[in-house]
Motif scaffolding. Structure first.
Motif, short mmCIF file in Angstrom:
data_model
loop_
_atom_site.label_atom_id
_atom_site.label_comp_id
_atom_site.label_asym_id
_atom_site.label_seq_id
_atom_site.Cartn_x
_atom_site.Cartn_y
_atom_site.Cartn_z
N SER A 161 4.07 52.16 -2.02
CA SER A 161 4.33 53.60 -1.96
C SER A 161 3.00 54.35 -1.98
N PHE A 162 2.98 55.51 -1.36
CA PHE A 162 1.73 56.27 -1.30
C PHE A 162 2.03 57.75 -1.14
N LYS A 163 1.04 58.56 -1.52
CA LYS A 163 1.08 60.00 -1.29
C LYS A 163 0.50 60.27 0.09
N VAL A 164 1.21 61.03 0.89
CA VAL A 164 0.85 61.17 2.30
C VAL A 164 -0.50 61.84 2.48
N ILE A 165 -0.72 62.98 1.87
CA ILE A 165 -1.95 63.74 2.14
C ILE A 165 -3.20 62.99 1.70
N PRO A 166 -3.28 62.45 0.46
CA PRO A 166 -4.48 61.68 0.09
C PRO A 166 -4.72 60.48 1.00
N LYS A 167 -3.64 59.81 1.40
CA LYS A 167 -3.80 58.64 2.27
C LYS A 167 -4.27 59.05 3.66
N LEU A 168 -3.78 60.17 4.17
CA LEU A 168 -4.24 60.63 5.48
C LEU A 168 -5.68 61.10 5.44
#
Length: 231
Positions: free
Chosen positions: A75-82
């Protein structure tokens, strides 16, 4: 005080817009896209693994099977990963979020103007029907742009491939046969657009009828009977 007809049209318009806001709120809390790919590790050319990415607006998960190693769900947070991935995906995603925020802002404006016009008779300025026209049309147009930008980000850019590579660590992976499916959250923007247009149409129906009524009340004197014109 406004007429019953005006009150009914503007109140219905505000209700329809409020309904569209509820639809968009639910849309922003659920899945928007799912992308699947075949995977081979270490440049082996043997594509026996799969990677499935499920995206919401603010969170997501990656389900890997032999890509590159054994199965796992991350699972991941979209904005930090992008932000970690690069400029283009995060910029397009930020545009989507900003446009959605503007849609909600203009919808709120349409609701307030609709309620205000249902209990008062403002002049023909931005506080009258014109204000609802502007707010509802901007909401509808921006929501269509959201659909296009998000689709481009998921299907055209290398967002999915880059996400898989960031979770693969130092092990190289080869990816092919990417297929993307839009999910419920994405498709709910369409009824939001339709409802925004419906709210605008309700005001147009009233405004058009009011305009015809004013025209009938201001007939030119040449249409009056000759007996009346003699006086």
């Amino acid at each position: 005080m406004p007429s019953i007809t005006k009150t009914a049209h503007f109140t219905c318009s505000a209700f329809v817009t409020a309904l569209s806001v509820g639809v968009m709120g639910f849309s922003m809390s659920t899945e928007w896209a799912q992308t699947s790919m075949e995977c081979a590790s270490g440049g082996s050319g043997f594509f026996n693994g799969t990677a499935v990415i499920t995206l919401e607006l603010f969170a997501g998960n990656l389900n890997r099977s032999f890509c590159p190693l054994f199965g796992s769900i991350d699972s991941f947070k979209v904005i930090p990963k992008l932000i970690e991935i690069g400029a283009t995906p995060v910029a397009l995603h930020a545009i989507v979020l900003c446009l959605l925020a503007l849609c909600l802002l203009f919808s709120a404006g349409s609701i307030l103007l609709g309620l205000y016009n249902s209990v008062s008779n403002p002049y023909e300025t931005y506080m009258g029907p014109m204000g609802v026209y502007v707010c509802s049309s901007l909401s509808a147009c921006l929501s269509v742009v959201v659909l296009v930008v998000f689709l481009v980000n998921v299907s055209v850019t290398d967002l999915a491939e880059d996400l898989v590579e960031t979770f693969s660590g130092s092990i190289a992976v080869d990816l092919k046969n990417k297929t993307s499916k839009m999910r419920l959250g994405y498709y709910l923007i369409i009824p939001y657009t339709v409802l925004s247009i419906a709210a605008l149409a309700l005001i147009y129906m009233y405004d058009h009828a009011a305009y015809k009524h004013r025209q009938e009340q201001q007939r030119p004197t040449e249409d009056a009977p000759k007996e009346i014109m003699m006086y």
